[in-house]
Design a protein around this motif. Sequence first.
Motif, mmCIF file in Angstrom:
data_model
loop_
_atom_site.group_PDB
_atom_site.id
_atom_site.type_symbol
_atom_site.label_atom_id
_atom_site.label_comp_id
_atom_site.label_asym_id
_atom_site.label_seq_id
_atom_site.Cartn_x
_atom_site.Cartn_y
_atom_site.Cartn_z
ATOM 1 N N HIS A 153 -11.719 16.051 17.643
ATOM 2 C CA HIS A 153 -11.050 14.647 18.097
ATOM 3 C C HIS A 153 -12.292 14.371 18.991
ATOM 4 N N CYS A 154 -12.207 12.949 19.106
ATOM 5 C CA CYS A 154 -13.172 12.023 19.899
ATOM 6 C C CYS A 154 -12.532 11.157 20.758
ATOM 7 N N GLY A 156 -12.535 8.383 20.671
ATOM 8 C CA GLY A 156 -11.714 7.069 20.121
ATOM 9 C C GLY A 156 -10.596 7.405 19.323
ATOM 10 N N CYS A 157 -10.178 8.624 19.474
ATOM 11 C CA CYS A 157 -9.021 9.107 18.555
ATOM 12 C C CYS A 157 -7.395 8.326 19.058
ATOM 13 N N HIS A 171 -7.465 8.693 13.064
ATOM 14 C CA HIS A 171 -8.049 7.449 13.229
ATOM 15 C C HIS A 171 -7.214 6.587 12.087
HETATM 16 ZN ZN LIG Z 1 -11.671 10.489 16.932
#
Ligand SMILES: [Zn+2]
Length: 266
Positions: A153-154, A156-157, A171
């Motif tokens: 994950h990041c 922005g998830c 996403h």
């Molecule tokens: Zn992400």
Amino acid sequence: MLRCQPFPPSRGGGSLTETLAFDDLVQALHQQLAALPDDQKGKNTQYAIKDAALGAFAVFFTQSPSFLAYQRTMQQAKGRSNAESLFGMGDIPCDNQIRTLLDPVAPAQLFPVFAEVYDALEEAGHLSSWRVFADQLLIALDGTEYFASKEIHCAGCSQRSYANGQVTYFHQAITPVIVAPGRHEVISLEPEFSTPPDGHAKQDCEQVAAKRWMARQAGRYRSVTIWGDDLYCKQPFCELLLDHGYNFILVCKPDSHTTLYEWVAT
Ligand SMILES: [Zn+2]
């Protein structure tokens, strides 16, 4: 509507015109890639990004994950490949090169391609045969997850938590398409990506992204009826659709619209 021609296009490099051919679409993509911001242009980076983007497009267009590997073999054996003749690619990058080069490129930088293709279809009169029910263009709104993982994950998830403590990171995007009865093809319009600030539940994210798309595209398309599933069928969403000048046909399930069904039944 689409037909394959050798690349580059035989006619001059104008904008898309009456006969919208496959090479015109590729040409539009080429022009947009050439317009990427300067900070992404390096010594040979621009060409590399172009080939990477064309490579990614080619894989999705042909629906063949092994397309580029096959083309590399063909290029080595015959000195020329379909990747070059159809898509105008120079070097054929490998999957990892494509990921590395395209990761920093914001998807929105390619959105003008959607607009250019739509405008070309409209100007050439192709959309008239797509219009139905009092000259309406039908745009189907739907969300799709294009990445999901329980581990990777990041920042922005979006995320979805389960009762057992597990979390899925994902996403998603709204991917509106123009549809018409009896047609198997669709015309893709620019997407709207969901981001975590939109909310936490999947449906909240999708609804908010759809609202953003509607606001951004309001007035862009003439005489539009929006199609959507049950999650969009809420009064505030319907009012927003009308405010932005859209007609709508939304799925309305009995179990999520009990009052409405009671009213209809009486
Ligand atoms: Zn992400």
